[in-house]
Design a protein around this motif. Structure first.
Motif, PDB file in Angstrom:
ATOM      1  N   THR B 122      11.711 -22.893  37.987  1.00 52.51           N
ATOM      2  CA  THR B 122      12.191 -23.441  36.714  1.00 52.51           C
ATOM      3  C   THR B 122      11.336 -22.944  35.552  1.00 52.51           C
ATOM      4  O   THR B 122      11.306 -23.556  34.491  1.00 52.51           O
ATOM      5  CB  THR B 122      12.182 -24.988  36.762  1.00 52.51           C
ATOM      6  N   GLU B 124      11.768 -20.459  33.608  1.00 55.12           N
ATOM      7  CA  GLU B 124      12.533 -20.108  32.395  1.00 55.12           C
ATOM      8  C   GLU B 124      12.731 -21.311  31.496  1.00 55.12           C
ATOM      9  O   GLU B 124      12.729 -21.185  30.268  1.00 55.12           O
ATOM     10  CB  GLU B 124      13.891 -19.517  32.781  1.00 55.12           C
ATOM     11  N   GLY B 125      12.920 -22.458  32.105  1.00 57.59           N
ATOM     12  CA  GLY B 125      13.070 -23.694  31.325  1.00 57.59           C
ATOM     13  C   GLY B 125      11.732 -24.336  31.020  1.00 57.59           C
ATOM     14  O   GLY B 125      11.676 -25.525  30.714  1.00 57.59           O
ATOM     15  N   THR B 128      10.491 -27.883  33.079  1.00 59.50           N
ATOM     16  CA  THR B 128      10.835 -29.228  32.619  1.00 59.50           C
ATOM     17  C   THR B 128      11.907 -29.876  33.498  1.00 59.50           C
ATOM     18  O   THR B 128      12.496 -30.882  33.121  1.00 59.50           O
ATOM     19  CB  THR B 128      11.350 -29.190  31.165  1.00 59.50           C
ATOM     20  N   ASP B 129      12.148 -29.292  34.663  1.00 56.97           N
ATOM     21  CA  ASP B 129      13.187 -29.858  35.533  1.00 56.97           C
ATOM     22  C   ASP B 129      12.931 -29.389  36.973  1.00 56.97           C
ATOM     23  O   ASP B 129      12.074 -28.530  37.200  1.00 56.97           O
ATOM     24  CB  ASP B 129      14.574 -29.383  35.070  1.00 56.97           C
TER      25      ASP B 129
END
Lengths: 361, 361
Positions: B122, B124-125, B128-129
């Motif tokens: 995760t 790339e984000g 946060t998930d």
């Protein structure tokens, strides 16, 4: 308060003032409003403590600037593997002087990584002496020469530094570190598990010549890499903070005692007293080690009749003399008399031994 | 007595009754006439303590009989390397779900030993998930699937168990172990550095399915071999006895609190309170993590204006709320609210936060 004289080989007795200070500040350390074991290793207070402990150690051992000091984990046993991983290429020759069980273990743990050669061994003599230098077969191309300055189980100590020529000398000082001065400049690596003369188990102290850390070694994770640890001040990950703090208190205590010259005098006096009691017992007690190799730290001895062992152990414990049972590999008794053992403890032991011999002789 | 609420991410707060007991028996433990850190790990008293601590842990986590419990050293970081060394062949594929900095580190430390594949990330984000299961690319021939149930730095937690099919699931539980019940039978290995929810740093807890220890793994020293440690009751060499003892006290404390069901309720309540305070602050505070992946243990949050950070830190510390500074990788603040943090501490924090927002909003 009913603490007794504790002759445990390790984990071993710690100086009582160290334990008292740790107790008194266990819930609140240095105005941190938390225990030392509850604060971040990257916080100001802990980093200051860590730096001070290294400075104290450098003073005690007179560590030259071209040596790094590392605080590691895994016991000396893990270093048996980690040292070849760091300073030898795969399968390279590495030489070992084997004078007891720990030297044997060092060889065995190194074998997956190097061609571990026995440069000399006293196994034939049942590990009761150090080998004469002219009997060593050292490979000048060896990655290092490893030895065990003091063998905890066999009670055999080198009282002179081995001359390893151009081959870096590596010493497992677990049971003799800080018991007397040592010329660090003669070593490639000095390392020691903490649980005899430093602090609680779970911490390993290493003093390593910086240029050795430039060797490429073998494929390994960063956490096993000495250079990476040195770069991060031994905080590549969370170090064993509580043990480090306790080691720091021990270093301070040693400085207050007058440093390693003073400790050496005390330790020699303690050892002399105990060996004299054994040698002058008319054969009731016996230590098998050649006088030139007798350990100042670990004194194994047998009773003239092993049938008396259990009475000796029971009565000594009742007399406040703890953990005198010898290692199963050697049998009999063993008195470990590290820095924290006061001369009064050794006097109490020799008095007990004389009395026991009188009653059972 | 001026202990404060300590939100340190690790080493972290320990239960006060545990510290008090440790303090009270620091010089004399269990009639041993010595400190727990001064007695042999092979003596009756320590072995009994070690066995009891394992039994308590097995009760707390409901560990099935076909799992071994190990007490190791070197931090979770060393296990990043030791796990592939033990359960993967050289260069074999091993899969990783990466949801934060610790997952990244796990990959990096494994690379000398295996073909570490990112099954999902995760990054790339900005971590946060958690990744949706249908996005994972798991190799059915992988030696294991590794994930980090709770990312200490990014505050991201898996609230459901990943389904790894026939590939053994390996979880680095360092910052969430013992915070709630977990179905051990779904795992190949659960491991955790002690310094968040177990005890002082320098100890690693591992629960490992016994059949995994039959894998040949890779050439390694015995000290790095899980099967050898299991055979010796985690005493292949001297374990970190003081840390183990403290962990044992924490296990007893957890049982007295009602076990992990009770802790889960408390931890969820604490987390709910804090996230609500953040979400209802009208944007003054912000947590970037998707609600389904918000950690119960580590709650990072930013202030609407980073220029207020230093005032927030200074004032919170003065108010007895310690160690709220966020990790440099994320910035802002982080409140770590492990088992030892009482709900009163979280209440004090949210009250402070509301007041600070009012004064600076």
């Amino acid at each position: 308060m009913s603490r007794a004289y504790n002759f445990s080989a390790g984990p071993a007795a710690l100086p009582e003032p160290v334990l008292e200070q740790a107790r008194d500040e266990l819930l609140e350390w240095k105005g941190e409003r938390a225990s030392v074991m509850e604060v971040s290793h990257r916080g100001k207070a802990f980093v200051a403590m860590a730096e001070e402990s290294e400075a104290d150690l450098r003073t005690l051992l007179a560590v030259p600037d071209d040596y790094a000091v590392l605080f590691l984990q895994g016991g000396a046993t893990q270093q048996f593997a980690q040292i070849p991983l760091n300073i030898a290429t795969p399968g390279q020759a590495a030489d070992y002087l084997v004078t007891g069980a720990w030297g044997q273990k060092a060889v065995s743990e190194a074998k997956p990584y190097v061609n571990a050669r026995i440069a000399a061994s006293t196994e034939e003599g049942r590990f009761t002496d150090v080998p004469d230098a002219d009997s060593w077969s050292v490979d000048p191309a060896a990655a290092y020469l490893h030895y065990t300055p003091n063998e905890t189980i066999h009670g055999v100590e080198f009282h002179a530094l081995p001359d390893s020529g151009d081959v870096p000398l590596v010493g497992d000082f677990s049971s003799t570190i800080l018991s007397r001065p040592v010329d660090v400049s003669k070593f490639g690596i000095i390392y020691a598990g903490a649980q005899k003369n430093i602090g609680p188990s779970g911490l390993v102290l290493m003093v390593i010549r910086r240029e050795l850390m430039e060797r490429s070694g073998q494929a390994r994770a960063k956490i096993l890499n000495f250079a990476a640890q040195a770069k991060e001040g031994s905080m590549l990950n969370t170090p064993p903070t509580l043990s480090w703090y306790l080691a720091g208190l021990v270093f301070k205590w040693l400085r207050e005692q007058g440093g390693l010259e003073a400790m050496a005098k005390r330790n020699q006096a303690k050892a002399d007293l105990l060996y004299a009691a054994i040698d002058n017992s008319g054969g009731f007690y016996r230590n098998p080690v050649a006088p030139r190799a007798r350990s100042w730290m670990n004194v194994p001895f047998t009773l003239k009749d092993a049938a008396l062992d259990s009475a000796f152990l029971k009565e000594s414990e009742a007399a406040g003399l703890l953990a005198l049972k010898g290692h199963r590999a050697v049998g009999g008794m063993r008195a470990s008399i590290y820095n924290a053992m006061p001369i009064e403890g050794v006097k109490a032991l020799v008095d007990f031994m004389a009395d026991f011999a009188r009653r059972n002789g």
